[in-house]
Design an enzyme around this catalytic site. Structure first.
Site, PDB file in Angstrom:
ATOM      1  N   GLY A  51      45.639  49.297  44.514  1.00 22.57           N
ATOM      2  CA  GLY A  51      44.518  49.781  45.790  1.00 22.57           C
ATOM      3  C   GLY A  51      43.963  50.922  45.298  1.00 22.57           C
ATOM      4  O   GLY A  51      44.342  51.856  44.283  1.00 22.57           O
ATOM      5  N   ALA A  52      42.467  51.108  45.400  1.00 23.42           N
ATOM      6  CA  ALA A  52      41.400  51.782  44.633  1.00 23.42           C
ATOM      7  C   ALA A  52      41.829  53.328  44.371  1.00 23.42           C
ATOM      8  O   ALA A  52      42.166  53.806  43.297  1.00 23.42           O
ATOM      9  CB  ALA A  52      40.085  51.486  45.340  1.00 23.42           C
ATOM     10  N   ASP A 242      36.910  48.438  47.032  1.00 25.95           N
ATOM     11  CA  ASP A 242      37.095  48.707  45.435  1.00 25.95           C
ATOM     12  C   ASP A 242      35.795  49.510  44.952  1.00 25.95           C
ATOM     13  O   ASP A 242      36.178  50.324  43.994  1.00 25.95           O
ATOM     14  CB  ASP A 242      37.652  47.807  44.907  1.00 25.95           C
ATOM     15  CG  ASP A 242      39.035  47.464  45.182  1.00 25.95           C
ATOM     16  OD1 ASP A 242      39.165  46.619  46.335  1.00 25.95           O
ATOM     17  OD2 ASP A 242      40.101  47.923  44.513  1.00 25.95           O
ATOM     18  N   ASN A 252      35.733  44.312  47.579  1.00 26.97           N
ATOM     19  CA  ASN A 252      37.007  44.300  47.843  1.00 26.97           C
ATOM     20  C   ASN A 252      37.794  42.951  47.756  1.00 26.97           C
ATOM     21  O   ASN A 252      37.405  42.038  47.291  1.00 26.97           O
ATOM     22  CB  ASN A 252      37.059  44.846  49.483  1.00 26.97           C
ATOM     23  CG  ASN A 252      38.306  44.975  49.944  1.00 26.97           C
ATOM     24  OD1 ASN A 252      39.043  46.001  49.462  1.00 26.97           O
ATOM     25  ND2 ASN A 252      39.052  44.618  51.270  1.00 26.97           N
TER      26      ASN A 252
HETATM   27  O1  MRU Z   1      44.048  44.328  43.772  1.00 23.94           O
HETATM   28  P1  MRU Z   1      44.480  45.286  44.766  1.00 23.94           P
HETATM   29  O2  MRU Z   1      45.640  45.159  45.566  1.00 23.94           O
HETATM   30  O3  MRU Z   1      44.554  46.721  43.909  1.00 23.94           O
HETATM   31  O4  MRU Z   1      43.301  45.470  45.800  1.00 23.94           O
HETATM   32  C1  MRU Z   1      43.244  46.160  46.882  1.00 23.94           C
HETATM   33  C2  MRU Z   1      42.305  46.381  47.656  1.00 23.94           C
HETATM   34  O5  MRU Z   1      41.134  45.513  47.500  1.00 23.94           O
HETATM   35  C3  MRU Z   1      41.936  47.288  48.574  1.00 23.94           C
HETATM   36  O6  MRU Z   1      41.327  46.832  49.721  1.00 23.94           O
HETATM   37  C4  MRU Z   1      41.002  48.437  48.071  1.00 23.94           C
HETATM   38  O7  MRU Z   1      41.636  48.729  46.804  1.00 23.94           O
HETATM   39  C5  MRU Z   1      41.179  49.704  49.073  1.00 23.94           C
HETATM   40  S1  MRU Z   1      42.391  50.472  49.249  1.00 23.94           S
HETATM   41  C6  MRU Z   1      42.095  51.868  50.104  1.00 23.94           C
END
Ligand code: MRU
Length: 351
Positions: A51-52, A242, A252
Site C-alpha cells: 500500500g503506497a 499509487d 492503482n
Molecule cells: O500492490 P499493493 O498491494 O501495494 O497495491 C496497493 C494499491 O494499489 C493501493 O490501492 C494503493 O497503494 C493505495 S493504498 C492507500
C-alpha cells in the site's frame, strides 16, 4: 466525529520497525520486527508491508535503520552520508510504482543532509522524523475521510478495489478512511470489495479490516462489478492510488481502470482518495508512470498449486493507469480536487 480504526500497520518501536505481516492475513495476525536495511528491502518487495502510504513509512524507517547500521561502521560524516545515499537508493528500488516510497525516503535524506551536528544526531533526527511521518499519515487520512464523506450519498453502496485501508497506510486508510468517516455519520452505508487478483488484497485484507470495525462488506470477484452496477446495486466507487500524474491520470492496483470504465458507462461517480504525497507533479501524464511487473507465480499459482497449463505465457503488471477523464474527483487532505486536474493539482500544491 472521526471513526477510530483499531489497526496500526507499521510503527517505529525502539530500534526496529514493527509491522503487521500482510502476506498471511487473514489466516494469521502476526507482527514482524524489521531490523536492517536488507530486511526492510525484502519486507517491501515481498509485500509484508504494502500500500503506497505504508511503504512510504517503511522507506522512511528503512533510512533510519540504514543510519543506525552505518553509524556503527563509519565515523567520517561525509562518508556516512554517501553510504546512506546508496542505501536510500537501494530501498527506493524495492518497488517502482508507488511514489510515496521515493517521497518519504527523500524526505529523510534531505533531513540527514541538513543536520549540522554529529552522526549520532543525524540518527536521532531520522528516527524522530519517521515517527512524525507516521503520525502525520493518520492525521492526513482523517482529513481526507472528512472531505470524502461529504461526497458519499446517504445509504450508499460503495465499491472499492484492492486495499486502500488502514493496512495500506499507518492507520485509518485513504479509500477506506473515506468509508470509515462516512460510516460514522451514516451506519446504513455498505461496502462491496473486489477480490483483486492476483494477490487478493480485497478478499484477504479489505474484508478483514472492515470486519474489525464492524462495517458491512460484501466480497465480489473482479469480473462481477459491471453486473452489480447494471443492477443499480453500486452507487459510488472509491479507490486509492499509487501515483497520480500532474494531469490526474492515476496508477492503482491492476483492474482499477476496468472498474472506472464500468462506472463511467453506468454513470456512477468514481473517486480516488490519496494524500498529496501520492501526486507526482514531475510527470505530466500517466504514460510516464513506471508499472511494476511482478513474479509470474502470482498468476500461475494459488496457495502454491499450479492453476493452469505449465506452457502458458504470463504477463503480470501489478498496476494500471486510469485516465483522468474517468475520475469524478481526487479526495486529498486539501479537499476534493475536480477536473481540470492540471489546474486543481497546481492549486493544491500552491504552484
Ligand atoms: O500492490 P499493493 O498491494 O501495494 O497495491 C496497493 C494499491 O494499489 C493501493 O490501492 C494503493 O497503494 C493505495 S493504498 C492507500
Amino acid at each position: 466525529m472521526a471513526f477510530e480504526s483499531k489497526i496500526k500497520t507499521i510503527e517505529w518501536h525502539g530500534e526496529v520497525s514493527r509491522m503487521i505481516d500482510q502476506t498471511i492475513l487473514p489466516k494469521e495476525f502476526k507482527l514482524v520486527d524489521v531490523k536492517t536495511t536488507d530486511e526492510m528491502y525484502s519486507a517491501i518487495k515481498n509485500m509484508i508491508v504494502r500500500g503506497a502510504p505504508a511503504i512510504g513509512i517503511a522507506g522512511a524507517h528503512g533510512v533510519s535503520l540504514a543510519a543506525i547500521e552505518l553509524s556503527k561502521q563509519i565515523s567520517d560524516k561525509k562518508k556516512f552520508l554517501e553510504a546512506l545515499r546508496e542505501k536510500a537508493d537501494y530501498l527506493k528500488s524495492s518497488r517502482p510504482t508507488a511514489v510515496n516510497l521515493y517521497w518519504a525516503v527523500e524526505k529523510q535524506m534531505k533531513l540527514a543532509g541538513s543536520i549540522k551536528g554529529t552522526i549520532s544526531e543525524i540518527v536521532s533526527a531520522l528516527k524522530e522524523n519517521g515517527v512524525k511521518l507516521e503520525n502525520e499519515d493518520i492525521e492526513i487520512n482523517k482529513k481526507m475521510g472528512d472531505y470524502g464523506a461529504e461526497a458519499v450519498p446517504k445509504g450508499a453502496a460503495i465499491l472499492t478495489h484492492c486495499n486502500a485501508g488502514a493496512l495500506a497506510t499507518v492507520g485509518y486508510g485513504t479509500a477506506l478512511g473515506v468509508i470509515r468517516s462516512a460510516y460514522a455519520k451514516d451506519s446504513t452505508i455498505k461496502v462491496f470489495a473486489d477480490e483483486t487478483r492476483p494477490r487478493q488484497q480485497g478478499a484477504r485484507l479489505t474484508t478483514w479490516e472492515l470486519a474489525q470495525d464492524g462495517i458491512p462488506v460484501t466480497l465480489i470477484t473482479d469480473g462481477m462489478c459491471s453486473y452489480f452496477m447494471s443492477k443499480g446495486m453500486i452507487n459510488m466507487v472509491v479507490t486509492g492510488a499509487d501515483r497520480i500524474a500532474a494531469n490526474g491520470d492515476t496508477a492503482n492496483k491492476i483492474g482499477t481502470y476496468t472498474v472506472a470504465i464500468a462506472a463511467k458507462y453506468h454513470n456512477i461517480p468514481f473517486y480516488i482518495a490519496a494524500p498529496l504525497s501520492t501526486i507526482d507533479i514531475s510527470i505530466k501524464s500517466g504514460s510516464e508512470i513506471p508499472i511494476e511487473e511482478r513474479n509470474h507465480e502470482e498468476v500461475t499459482h494459488i496457495n502454491g498449486d499450479w492453476i493452469c497449463s505449465k506452457d502458458v505465457n504470463i504477463i503480470n503488471p501489478s498496476f494500471d493507469v486510469t485516465p483522468n477523464e474517468l475520475i469524478t474527483g481526487i479526495i486529498t487532505e486539501k479537499g476534493i480536487l475536480r477536473p481540470d486536474y492540471t489546474k486543481s493539482i497546481k492549486k493544491a500544491f500552491n504552484i
